[in-house]
Write a protein that holds these residues in place. Structure first.
Motif, PDB file in Angstrom:
ATOM      1  N   LEU A   1      76.807  85.876  34.266  1.00  0.00           N
ATOM      2  CA  LEU A   1      78.086  85.393  34.798  1.00  0.00           C
ATOM      3  C   LEU A   1      78.947  84.763  33.702  1.00  0.00           C
ATOM      4  O   LEU A   1      80.159  84.996  33.641  1.00  0.00           O
ATOM      5  N   VAL A   2      78.324  83.980  32.840  1.00  0.00           N
ATOM      6  CA  VAL A   2      79.083  83.253  31.813  1.00  0.00           C
ATOM      7  C   VAL A   2      79.484  84.173  30.660  1.00  0.00           C
ATOM      8  O   VAL A   2      80.646  84.192  30.230  1.00  0.00           O
ATOM      9  N   ASP A   3      78.533  84.948  30.161  1.00  0.00           N
ATOM     10  CA  ASP A   3      78.781  85.741  28.955  1.00  0.00           C
ATOM     11  C   ASP A   3      79.535  87.043  29.234  1.00  0.00           C
ATOM     12  O   ASP A   3      80.460  87.403  28.498  1.00  0.00           O
ATOM     13  N   GLU A   4      79.151  87.739  30.291  1.00  0.00           N
ATOM     14  CA  GLU A   4      79.768  89.039  30.573  1.00  0.00           C
ATOM     15  C   GLU A   4      81.040  88.913  31.402  1.00  0.00           C
ATOM     16  O   GLU A   4      82.005  89.634  31.171  1.00  0.00           O
ATOM     17  N   PHE A   5      81.044  87.981  32.368  1.00  0.00           N
ATOM     18  CA  PHE A   5      82.171  87.917  33.296  1.00  0.00           C
ATOM     19  C   PHE A   5      82.997  86.635  33.168  1.00  0.00           C
ATOM     20  O   PHE A   5      83.899  86.395  33.959  1.00  0.00           O
ATOM     21  N   LYS A   6      82.680  85.832  32.148  1.00  0.00           N
ATOM     22  CA  LYS A   6      83.500  84.693  31.747  1.00  0.00           C
ATOM     23  C   LYS A   6      83.741  83.691  32.882  1.00  0.00           C
ATOM     24  O   LYS A   6      84.814  83.080  32.968  1.00  0.00           O
TER      25      LYS A   6
END
Length: 400
Positions: A158-163
């Motif tokens: 969620l954090v790295d791929e979808f910001k």
């Protein structure tokens, strides 16, 4: 006393599902923090549910509005994104100052992406993630003040791929309060076991996989049996039962602890899915080594040695299952690895107080948090002007 309202997709069944375990753990954390707890649900799965105080609600019915206003909660916990879709706008309309939390259980869009790739017999691609479930689930996460994420892999996704802003997320896995090491030694155990609620498609596919590889294990271990347990056993599952082959479908498990204390090895060649696997967490808890897949073990053990083996090919899976079944030293080491994982990764003290403090911080600074979450405000606005009026239309239709 602070008041928590939980809107449950179903009534928790901790003896049947990992989701039931998860929900009861969260209930205990809030209860220990001196919250009054009210559980609301439109579900009717009473027979095997946990004995908690339940109030019934209806979907697309204005009676919910009066109920939630009268309850006037400080915190509302949505059980998965679909309950936020159904009731989130009503909570916001009637209790705008309540902290809204969603327990994702696992990321449903990730599970759907992997299911699709599994059916099409190919590797998952990033484009698979952007499915209909993704749009709905991410919207729910953004509309809420906090989303509980059970897997570090999913948190990073969620954090790295979808910001997604990390301030909107809170990692909290299964919680182990205390456990006693099993007193049943290797030599007093026999047979393999598999377990899983059959309403969950990955569990059904796991059993189909086991049906294919069992003959290879049975050929090497003629006296061994595989005992298949699971709630909501359908006819198609029962038809796999074969006494001659030692492939025995047992149905619902009355006591997982008792079953795991008798078995020698858990088999879980899970082909797809998401989140953490309750059966594998319990296998550690009850001292039962296992053989599973990469998907099964995902995010469950950090960098610690697994309590058994992780194999994706049928040949390697069979080999390691037989080794673990026959080798006492290997088995004892695997059991100890499980206890070490529990103590390092799932210890309740690592998460409970931190989580309650985060919720208290949200209550005290809710306006500031929501001001920063501008995407959530946009999505909230559009939900109030789409889902709300669709629901109102259904209400009026039902009255007629």
């Amino acid at each position: 006393m602070k008041h928590l309202v939980i809107i449950g997709l179903v009534i928790p069944e901790p003896a049947s599902t990992a989701a039931g375990h998860r929900m009861m753990q969260l209930i205990h954390v809030f209860s220990e923090a001196d919250y009054k707890i009210t559980f609301l649900t439109a579900s009717n799965n009473i027979e095997f549910s946990e004995k908690i105080e339940i109030q019934k609600i209806e979907i697309n019915n204005e009676s919910f509005d009066e109920k939630i206003r009268n309850l006037n909660p400080d915190v509302v916990l949505f059980d998965r994104y679909v309950t936020e879709e159904q009731f989130g706008w009503r909570v916001f309309d009637n209790c705008p100052n309540a902290v809204k939390i969603i327990d994702t259980e696992d990321l449903h869009f990730l599970r759907e992406a992997r299911r699709k790739a599994f059916v099409e017999k190919r590797i998952v691609e990033k484009a698979d993630f952007i499915n209909d479930v993704f749009v709905r689930e991410i919207a729910s996460i953004l509309r809420c003040d906090l989303s509980l994420i059970i897997s570090e892999f999913e948190y990073d996704l969620l954090v790295d791929e979808f910001k997604i802003n990390p301030d909107l997320l809170f990692y909290i896995p299964f919680l182990t309060d205390h456990f006693e090491k099993s007193k049943i030694p290797f030599e007093e155990r026999k047979h393999f076991v598999s377990i899983g609620n059959f309403l969950h498609e990955p569990n059904w596919q796991t059993v189909l996989n086991l049906k294919q590889i069992w003959k290879s294990i049975k050929k090497k271990l003629p006296e061994a049996e595989l005992h298949i347990y699971g709630a909501y056993t359908s006819q198609k599952v029962l038809e796999l039962h074969n006494e001659k082959d030692g492939f025995l479908v047992k149905g619902r498990a009355d006591s997982v602890k008792e079953i795991f204390n008798q078995a020698k090895v858990l088999l879980a060649p899970i082909p797809f899915g998401a989140g953490l696997k309750g059966k594998l967490w319990e296998s550690m808890k009850f001292g039962l080594p296992n053989v599973t897949s990469t998907i099964g073990a995902e995010a469950m053990h950090k960098d610690l040695p697994w309590n058994g083996f992780i194999e994706d090919s049928d040949e390697a899976f069979v080999e390691k299952a037989v080794d673990l079944y026959q080798n006492e030293n290997l088995w004892n080491k695997a059991q100890e690895n499980g206890y070490r994982i529990l103590d390092s990764v799932y210890k309740k003290d690592l998460f409970a107080d931190f989580f309650i403090n985060k919720v208290s911080e949200l209550m005290e600074n809710l306006d500031n948090y929501r001001t920063e979450n501008y995407l959530g405000k946009i999505l909230q606005h559009h939900q109030l002007n789409s889902t709300k009026y669709m629901s109102r239309w259904i209400e009026e239709k039902n009255k007629k």
